[in-house]
Design a protein around this motif. Structure first.
Motif, PDB file in Angstrom:
ATOM      1  N   TRP A 162       5.963  -6.857  10.558  1.00  0.00           N
ATOM      2  CA  TRP A 162       6.849  -5.769  10.149  1.00  0.00           C
ATOM      3  C   TRP A 162       6.847  -5.623   8.626  1.00  0.00           C
ATOM      4  CZ3 TRP A 162      11.363  -5.481   7.210  1.00  0.00           C
ATOM      5  CH2 TRP A 162      12.129  -4.300   7.347  1.00  0.00           C
ATOM      6  N   ILE A 163       6.890  -6.765   7.947  1.00  0.00           N
ATOM      7  CA  ILE A 163       6.920  -6.737   6.478  1.00  0.00           C
ATOM      8  C   ILE A 163       5.635  -6.088   5.939  1.00  0.00           C
ATOM      9  CG2 ILE A 163       6.938  -8.188   4.397  1.00  0.00           C
ATOM     10  CD1 ILE A 163       8.719 -10.168   6.051  1.00  0.00           C
ATOM     11  N   CYS A 164       4.479  -6.491   6.511  1.00  0.00           N
ATOM     12  CA  CYS A 164       3.206  -5.919   6.063  1.00  0.00           C
ATOM     13  C   CYS A 164       3.160  -4.417   6.348  1.00  0.00           C
ATOM     14  CB  CYS A 164       2.030  -6.614   6.752  1.00  0.00           C
ATOM     15  SG  CYS A 164       1.803  -8.309   6.193  1.00  0.00           S
ATOM     16  N   GLN A 165       3.682  -4.024   7.511  1.00  0.00           N
ATOM     17  CA  GLN A 165       3.723  -2.597   7.853  1.00  0.00           C
ATOM     18  C   GLN A 165       4.534  -1.818   6.830  1.00  0.00           C
ATOM     19  OE1 GLN A 165       5.193  -2.592  11.929  1.00  0.00           O
ATOM     20  NE2 GLN A 165       3.352  -1.513  12.588  1.00  0.00           N
ATOM     21  N   GLU A 166       5.729  -2.346   6.540  1.00  0.00           N
ATOM     22  CA  GLU A 166       6.634  -1.640   5.629  1.00  0.00           C
ATOM     23  C   GLU A 166       6.049  -1.573   4.220  1.00  0.00           C
ATOM     24  OE1 GLU A 166       9.573  -0.022   6.221  1.00  0.00           O
ATOM     25  OE2 GLU A 166       9.036  -0.274   8.338  1.00  0.00           O
ATOM     26  N   LEU A 167       5.449  -2.669   3.776  1.00  0.00           N
ATOM     27  CA  LEU A 167       4.866  -2.674   2.434  1.00  0.00           C
ATOM     28  C   LEU A 167       3.674  -1.718   2.372  1.00  0.00           C
ATOM     29  CD1 LEU A 167       5.038  -6.476   1.479  1.00  0.00           C
ATOM     30  CD2 LEU A 167       6.350  -4.613   0.463  1.00  0.00           C
ATOM     31  N   SER A 168       2.886  -1.700   3.452  1.00  0.00           N
ATOM     32  CA  SER A 168       1.716  -0.802   3.483  1.00  0.00           C
ATOM     33  C   SER A 168       2.139   0.650   3.331  1.00  0.00           C
ATOM     34  CB  SER A 168       0.965  -0.956   4.804  1.00  0.00           C
ATOM     35  OG  SER A 168       0.615  -2.275   5.003  1.00  0.00           O
ATOM     36  N   LYS A 169       3.209   1.002   4.060  1.00  0.00           N
ATOM     37  CA  LYS A 169       3.721   2.376   3.953  1.00  0.00           C
ATOM     38  C   LYS A 169       4.057   2.701   2.507  1.00  0.00           C
ATOM     39  CE  LYS A 169       6.184   2.382   8.242  1.00  0.00           C
ATOM     40  NZ  LYS A 169       7.566   2.245   8.724  1.00  0.00           N
ATOM     41  N   ARG A 170       4.708   1.758   1.867  1.00  0.00           N
ATOM     42  CA  ARG A 170       5.161   1.997   0.495  1.00  0.00           C
ATOM     43  C   ARG A 170       4.020   2.005  -0.514  1.00  0.00           C
ATOM     44  NH1 ARG A 170       9.228   0.121   3.278  1.00  0.00           N
ATOM     45  NH2 ARG A 170      11.397   0.506   2.674  1.00  0.00           N
ATOM     46  N   MET A 171       2.916   1.388  -0.139  1.00  0.00           N
ATOM     47  CA  MET A 171       1.823   1.323  -1.109  1.00  0.00           C
ATOM     48  C   MET A 171       0.711   2.315  -0.803  1.00  0.00           C
ATOM     49  SD  MET A 171       1.584  -2.607  -2.349  1.00  0.00           S
ATOM     50  CE  MET A 171       1.536  -3.473  -0.822  1.00  0.00           C
ATOM     51  N   GLY A 172       0.941   3.155   0.196  1.00  0.00           N
ATOM     52  CA  GLY A 172       0.004   4.239   0.433  1.00  0.00           C
ATOM     53  C   GLY A 172      -1.137   3.919   1.374  1.00  0.00           C
ATOM     54  N   PHE A 173      -1.084   2.781   2.052  1.00  0.00           N
ATOM     55  CA  PHE A 173      -2.120   2.559   3.063  1.00  0.00           C
ATOM     56  C   PHE A 173      -1.498   2.241   4.428  1.00  0.00           C
ATOM     57  CE2 PHE A 173      -1.852  -1.207   0.273  1.00  0.00           C
ATOM     58  CZ  PHE A 173      -1.492  -2.211   1.152  1.00  0.00           C
ATOM     59  N   GLY A 174      -0.404   2.966   4.694  1.00  0.00           N
ATOM     60  CA  GLY A 174       0.313   2.796   5.960  1.00  0.00           C
ATOM     61  C   GLY A 174      -0.566   2.972   7.192  1.00  0.00           C
ATOM     62  N   ASP A 175      -1.626   3.785   7.049  1.00  0.00           N
ATOM     63  CA  ASP A 175      -2.537   4.023   8.178  1.00  0.00           C
ATOM     64  C   ASP A 175      -3.123   2.724   8.717  1.00  0.00           C
ATOM     65  OD1 ASP A 175      -2.012   6.558   7.613  1.00  0.00           O
ATOM     66  OD2 ASP A 175      -4.049   7.133   6.976  1.00  0.00           O
ATOM     67  N   SER A 176      -3.364   1.787   7.812  1.00  0.00           N
ATOM     68  CA  SER A 176      -4.012   0.534   8.217  1.00  0.00           C
ATOM     69  C   SER A 176      -3.113  -0.332   9.085  1.00  0.00           C
ATOM     70  CB  SER A 176      -4.413  -0.265   6.985  1.00  0.00           C
ATOM     71  OG  SER A 176      -5.195   0.519   6.140  1.00  0.00           O
ATOM     72  N   PHE A 177      -1.833  -0.051   9.072  1.00  0.00           N
ATOM     73  CA  PHE A 177      -0.919  -0.850   9.890  1.00  0.00           C
ATOM     74  C   PHE A 177      -0.140   0.032  10.863  1.00  0.00           C
ATOM     75  CE2 PHE A 177      -1.845  -4.249   7.007  1.00  0.00           C
ATOM     76  CZ  PHE A 177      -1.677  -5.383   7.780  1.00  0.00           C
ATOM     77  N   ASP A 178      -0.727   1.165  11.177  1.00  0.00           N
ATOM     78  CA  ASP A 178      -0.046   2.120  12.025  1.00  0.00           C
ATOM     79  C   ASP A 178      -0.339   1.843  13.503  1.00  0.00           C
ATOM     80  OD1 ASP A 178       1.433   4.233  12.806  1.00  0.00           O
ATOM     81  OD2 ASP A 178      -0.121   5.743  12.409  1.00  0.00           O
ATOM     82  N   PHE A 179       0.150   0.724  13.989  1.00  0.00           N
ATOM     83  CA  PHE A 179      -0.048   0.387  15.402  1.00  0.00           C
ATOM     84  C   PHE A 179       1.075  -0.555  15.835  1.00  0.00           C
ATOM     85  CE2 PHE A 179      -2.544  -2.392  12.657  1.00  0.00           C
ATOM     86  CZ  PHE A 179      -2.077  -3.647  13.012  1.00  0.00           C
ATOM     87  N   THR A 180       1.270  -0.632  17.140  1.00  0.00           N
ATOM     88  CA  THR A 180       2.269  -1.580  17.642  1.00  0.00           C
ATOM     89  C   THR A 180       1.565  -2.871  18.025  1.00  0.00           C
ATOM     90  OG1 THR A 180       1.979  -0.912  19.922  1.00  0.00           O
ATOM     91  CG2 THR A 180       3.618   0.307  18.637  1.00  0.00           C
ATOM     92  N   MET A 181       2.345  -3.905  18.228  1.00  0.00           N
ATOM     93  CA  MET A 181       1.747  -5.183  18.601  1.00  0.00           C
ATOM     94  C   MET A 181       1.026  -5.071  19.941  1.00  0.00           C
ATOM     95  SD  MET A 181       1.113  -8.175  17.567  1.00  0.00           S
ATOM     96  CE  MET A 181       2.202  -8.602  16.220  1.00  0.00           C
ATOM     97  N   ASP A 182       1.600  -4.279  20.841  1.00  0.00           N
ATOM     98  CA  ASP A 182       0.950  -4.108  22.145  1.00  0.00           C
ATOM     99  C   ASP A 182      -0.424  -3.455  21.998  1.00  0.00           C
ATOM    100  OD1 ASP A 182       2.875  -5.288  23.733  1.00  0.00           O
ATOM    101  OD2 ASP A 182       4.102  -3.479  23.747  1.00  0.00           O
ATOM    102  N   GLU A 183      -0.483  -2.453  21.131  1.00  0.00           N
ATOM    103  CA  GLU A 183      -1.776  -1.784  20.900  1.00  0.00           C
ATOM    104  C   GLU A 183      -2.789  -2.751  20.289  1.00  0.00           C
ATOM    105  OE1 GLU A 183       0.208   2.634  20.192  1.00  0.00           O
ATOM    106  OE2 GLU A 183      -0.428   1.438  18.469  1.00  0.00           O
ATOM    107  N   TYR A 184      -2.294  -3.548  19.363  1.00  0.00           N
ATOM    108  CA  TYR A 184      -3.167  -4.533  18.704  1.00  0.00           C
ATOM    109  C   TYR A 184      -3.705  -5.530  19.729  1.00  0.00           C
ATOM    110  CZ  TYR A 184      -4.719  -7.831  15.074  1.00  0.00           C
ATOM    111  OH  TYR A 184      -5.460  -8.663  14.277  1.00  0.00           O
ATOM    112  N   ARG A 185      -2.809  -6.024  20.574  1.00  0.00           N
ATOM    113  CA  ARG A 185      -3.221  -6.989  21.596  1.00  0.00           C
ATOM    114  C   ARG A 185      -4.244  -6.392  22.548  1.00  0.00           C
ATOM    115  NH1 ARG A 185       2.515  -9.260  23.841  1.00  0.00           N
ATOM    116  NH2 ARG A 185       3.041 -10.710  22.178  1.00  0.00           N
TER     117      ARG A 185
END
Lengths: 733, 246
Positions: A517-540
């Protein structure tokens, strides 16, 4: 909440935190109180509320043993082993059992904090997650702009979410990533990569003869090896231990040799000498088609006679000869145990190479009872784009400083030097997740010096570790029992290649959040939110692509097994070495000016009234994870072990408070005399003498290994070398 | 059929990892400083050189067939369960006299600092009811602890007892007939202490006939009942208060 955190008594704190937990879970019953040690009001009445069971995987160390958490009224009451979990042989060790203590630790971090005073002064202000994330993102972008993205150092830990933190680091744009392995087993990994092309798993279960040196598997529990030693022994396996200390592994072995510390290579070269001279090696396995450089090795080994080794390592030559004959007779179901924490000497990789070569002579790779090749589990790493930053430097900050740096692991010690010197380029930020290098890396004063060169440190952890204590922003992480984690692939001995995952057993306590969650939130704020735009279920789902039934198996049994090939994976195909066969003579070493075969060199020895300091651990603590009430009951503080003979010469008595001093630091702790240690060696356990007052059980108790250990590194892999330190010991008046 | 639960311990594979102790502690919420089970160790003899070894011996309440603690209990709170062979403490009957703690030669009992009653291993009664193994057995990494029903010939413990030699640890003056068996050999052996019966009890055993014993026992029960009545008449809140002071 300004300035210092108000002092809270452990009991009071625990009550508050447990009440909070119960409220979160939507059930505040008096039973919650019963978890408070020594303060519960239970009679013979049965507890109210249903007990539910949840599969999870342990995270008290790195073994990921299968667990079942028993939950009543939203509180984890008990952790039991998962009987279907073959890797851990249906057991949970003391550390795993203390996981309830880990999650309900009164010293847990509750909400984000920002430093207000000087680093290490302990002045903090409570901030909201919004503020914490904005501030962290702002600082990271600032560093990226001023010093390039590689100006951030990332230490992503070795947890089941670490792969996501790793991904975060790469997407942010830094390749200055290192992990706890840089203090652990990189030299062993290097040695086996350079000998057989991969890092093998010991098949202890089916072995007939095991030689253990530089490892203590009965105290540093590793699954399933630790359990399998006994199964093997029931089937007639002989276990020989070389250790300057009478460890519990030594205590349980068939034979224990009190080897002089740092002379293992002499023993193994002599062992090879006997095996080669008496032609005890496997002819088929050591023929020119199967090995590279056997003839060179034949000549090289001539000088290392058992008689010579006896002088060096203190083990009688007749024993060396006998062991050589016995282990060869048992081959290929025999092994030199590869070991785990091998970050001990400046030539650790070469020491482990000597062991790997002995294994090569036994021809035990990819065979029952020997060393196993990597098996197919089938868990994938989901693809992600690693962005290109034009201004980034060409390579890692410590690249080229040692010839055998492992690319994605690096060397913390060399990075630390680079940060202090600012060469070849500046690193000004540190993103840390769940590692505590202030307590585990040698020469703490140098780590403090490194910190002085950093503009910004952000730390995700569940407790205020020493490293967190010196950070700028501390983010409360969710414990492994509160998180939804990606799938992790594991391998043990021949029994298992498996996959595990974790779903939350109880909700996140306080304001703690998962690193994902922290990495997702930081990514959004730093302009690369796309890279963490998935849920854990999707990742799994992506991880398990093509593994039909794996997810169901994990949800139903807590584990998925892949029935892939166990032995003979390489039959007919080349090994992943340069020559495609076992490299007794390493060509790449020869080219880069490194000894292509292990050469024994005498190391710095303790002078008069000096001792070599060796460190290690017990079966109930993991590294610096010692701040657990349940476990400190076995050891409230560490002691310095010394042989009675030198102690008597120096007028020291059992129980004396002594100062142990090296060139870089000192510590005070009690002396405990034991004949179970080599006379020129002293020993202390890791995890004590914490600087952070919020590690309340180990703060200022005993001495910290990080304070006393001098910082040397393995000259091939850059791994920390923790047993090179010489110390003096004196009584504190 | 009646059960006869017992533990068969292979102490030769115990690595003193403390898992059983922590597992038990969490399961039973045992306060700091107290234990319901333990691991003892032999002293290494370093004159043996390379053959120097150590033996680790897990233990707990021995669930004796000749239970000195039961004999020493004046109120009947400590009793051997006829159906399972497990020795239990009925906390409601206990008068807190502490005789049973002294009477156990294995020091397997402690007085719970808050509850003020003796606490000890009961082979995890609640877990057995749920179909689970005792916490220490379940968690043991090397499976040094084996648990089961001796009356079931197919159980692991019956098989072990049939196929292998076992030893029991008894105190010098009394053969307590423990239901804790150690495979072939174990160390240390000399740790059980004396059995300390209360003086009045000893006189009773020696002189007074069983009928009187029953009478005295019953009166003891009466005293206990009065004590309990006093305890429970106070309201819940003040009860809690009292506990906090401890």
């Amino acid at each position: 909440m300004k300035d210092k955190l108000p002092p809270l008594s452990r009991r009071k704190f625990l009550k508050t935190s447990l009440a909070a937990a119960a409220v979160t879970a939507g059930a505040g019953t008096p039973l919650v109180k019963s978890l408070v040690p020594g303060a519960h009001a239970s009679g013979s009445r049965p507890p109210k509320g249903d007990l539910t069971s949840h599969f999870t995987a342990c995270d008290m160390c790195f073994n990921r043993c299968g667990m079942i958490a028993r939950v009543r009224n939203g509180v984890i009451e008990k952790i039991d082993p998962n009987p279907k979990f073959l890797k851990s042989r249906g057991m949970i060790c003391a550390r795993g059992n203390a996981a309830t203590n880990h999650i309900y630790d009164p010293d847990r971090l509750k909400y984000p904090l920002r430093r207000t005073g000087k680093r290490g002064e302990g002045k903090w202000e409570r901030i909201s997650w919004e503020e914490a994330l904005d501030y962290t993102a702002e600082k990271m972008l600032e560093i990226g702009e001023k010093y390039t993205r590689c100006g951030m150092m990332f230490i992503p830990g070795s947890d089941m979410q670490s792969q996501l933190v790793h991904r975060f680091a790469e997407v942010y744009g830094s390749f200055n990533i290192t992990s706890h392995e840089t203090l652990c087993l990189l030299s062993k990994n290097r040695a086996y990569l350079d000998t057989i092309g991969e890092v093998p798993y010991p098949d202890v279960f089916y072995s007939k003869y095991i030689l253990i040196a530089g490892a203590n598997p009965f105290e540093a529990i590793i699954t399933p090896d630790t359990m399998d030693f006994f199964e093997a022994r029931k089937n007639g396996c002989k276990i020989i231990v070389l250790d300057p200390r009478f460890t519990k592994t030594a205590a349980m072995a068939d034979e224990w040799y009190q080897i002089k510390p740092g002379t293992d290579m002499a023993f193994f070269l002599a062992l090879c000498h006997v095996i080669v001279k008496e032609e005890l090696y496997d002819r088929d396995g050591c023929c020119p088609k199967m090995t590279y450089g056997f003839d060179e090795f034949f000549l090289h080994i001539q000088q290392y006679t058992p008689e010579w080794a006896q002088e060096e390592c203190g083990i009688p030559s007749e024993d060396i000869i006998r062991i050589a004959r016995e282990i060869s007779a048992a081959a290929p179901s025999a092994m030199v145990y590869p070991g785990r924490r091998t970050s001990d000497y400046k030539d650790s990789t070469q020491i482990r190479r000597a062991m790997a070569i002995t294994n090569a002579l036994l021809n035990n790779f990819d065979k029952p009872g020997g060393l196993l090749a990597l098996r197919e589990v089938g868990v994938k790493t989901p693809y992600y784009d690693v962005p290109w930053y034009d201004d980034n430097p060409f390579d890692r900050v410590e690249a080229g400083l040692v010839p055998g740096l492992i690319d994605h692991e690096g060397s913390f010690q060399l990075m630390r030097e680079a940060i202090i010197s600012g060469e070849p380029y500046p690193i000004k930020g540190w993103f840390n997740f769940k590692t505590n290098f202030m307590q585990t890396a040698a020469n703490r004063n140098k780590t403090l010096e490194m910190i002085d060169h950093l503009d910004f440190i952000v730390n995700i952890d569940i407790a205020m570790t020493d490293t967190a204590w010196y950070s700028d922003v501390v983010l409360p992480g969710a414990s492994f029992l509160e998180r939804k984690d990606p799938v992790s692939a594991l391998q043990g001995s021949s029994a298992c290649a498996c996959a595990v995952l974790r779903d939350p057993v109880v909700p996140e306590m306080f304001e703690s959040r998962s690193p994902f969650w922290i990495c997702q939130e930081l990514s959004k704020r730093m302009g690369f939110g796309d890279s963490f735009d998935f849920t854990m279920d999707e990742y799994r789902q992506k991880q398990l692509d093509g593994l039909d039934g794996a997810l169901e198996a994990m949800l139903n049994d807590g584990v998925y097994y892949n029935p892939s090939q166990v032995y003979g994976i390489y039959s007919g195909s080349p090994l992943k070495t340069l020559s495609g066969v076992k490299e007794i003579f390493n060509q790449r070493y020869a080219r880069s000016g490194v000894d292509p075969m292990p050469v024994y060199r005498k190391r710095r020895m303790p002078g008069e009234n000096e001792f070599r300091l060796v460190v290690g651990r017990t079966a109930f603590f993991t590294h610096s994870n010692t701040n657990l009430e349940l476990l400190t009951e076995f050891m409230e503080e560490n002691v310095l072990n010394m042989h009675p003979e030198p102690a008597q010469n120096m007028g020291l008595k059992d129980g004396d408070l002594v100062e142990v001093k090296s060139q870089v630091g000192s510590g005070r702790l009690r002396l405990e005399l034991t004949q179970g240690i080599e006379k020129q060696t002293v020993y202390m356990a890791t995890g004590f003498g914490a600087l952070s007052p919020q590690m309340s059980l180990v703060h200022n108790r005993g001495a910290s290994i990080a304070e006393v250990l001098e910082d040397y590194h393995d000259e091939i892999s850059g791994n920390m070398a923790m047993h090179e330190t010489l110390v003096t010991v004196r009584k504190v008046a | 059929m009646k059960k006869k639960y017992c533990m068969v311990i292979d102490s030769s594979v115990c690595i003193d990892c403390k898992a059983c102790m922590v597992s038990c502690k969490v399961q039973h919420k045992v306060p700091r400083g107290f234990w319901r089970n333990w691991i003892k160790n032999s002293d290494p003899d370093f004159t043996l050189g390379k053959y120097t070894s150590m033996h680790f011996q897990p233990g707990g309440c021995m669930q004796c067939d000749n239970p000195t603690c039961v004999y020493a209990c004046p109120s009947g709170a400590t009793f051997k369960d006829d159906e399972t062979g497990i020795i239990h403490v009925n906390e409601d009957l206990c008068i807190g006299c502490g005789n049973c703690v002294k009477a156990c030669p294995y020091h397997a009992r402690y007085r719970h600092p808050v509850k003020r009653v003796p606490d000890k291993c009961d082979f995890c009664r609640e877990r057995l009811d749920m179909g689970l193994l005792p916490a220490c057995v379940d968690t043991c990494p090397t499976k040094a602890r084996n648990f089961g029903d001796r009356n079931d010939p197919d159980s692991d413990v019956s098989r072990l007892l049939r196929e292998q030699e076992t030893v029991r640890i008894v105190s010098r003056p009394v053969d307590t007939e423990p239901n804790m068996f150690y495979l072939s050999s174990t160390m240390p052996m000399d740790w059980p202490g004396p059995v300390e019966y209360p003086a009045a009890h000893q006189a009773m055993v020696g002189v007074v006939n069983p009928l009187v014993k029953v009478a005295v026992g019953l009166s003891g029960l009466g005293v206990a009942a009065m004590f309990l009545k006093q305890l429970f008449t106070s309201d819940e809140a003040s009860h809690e208060e009292k506990k906090e002071e401890v």
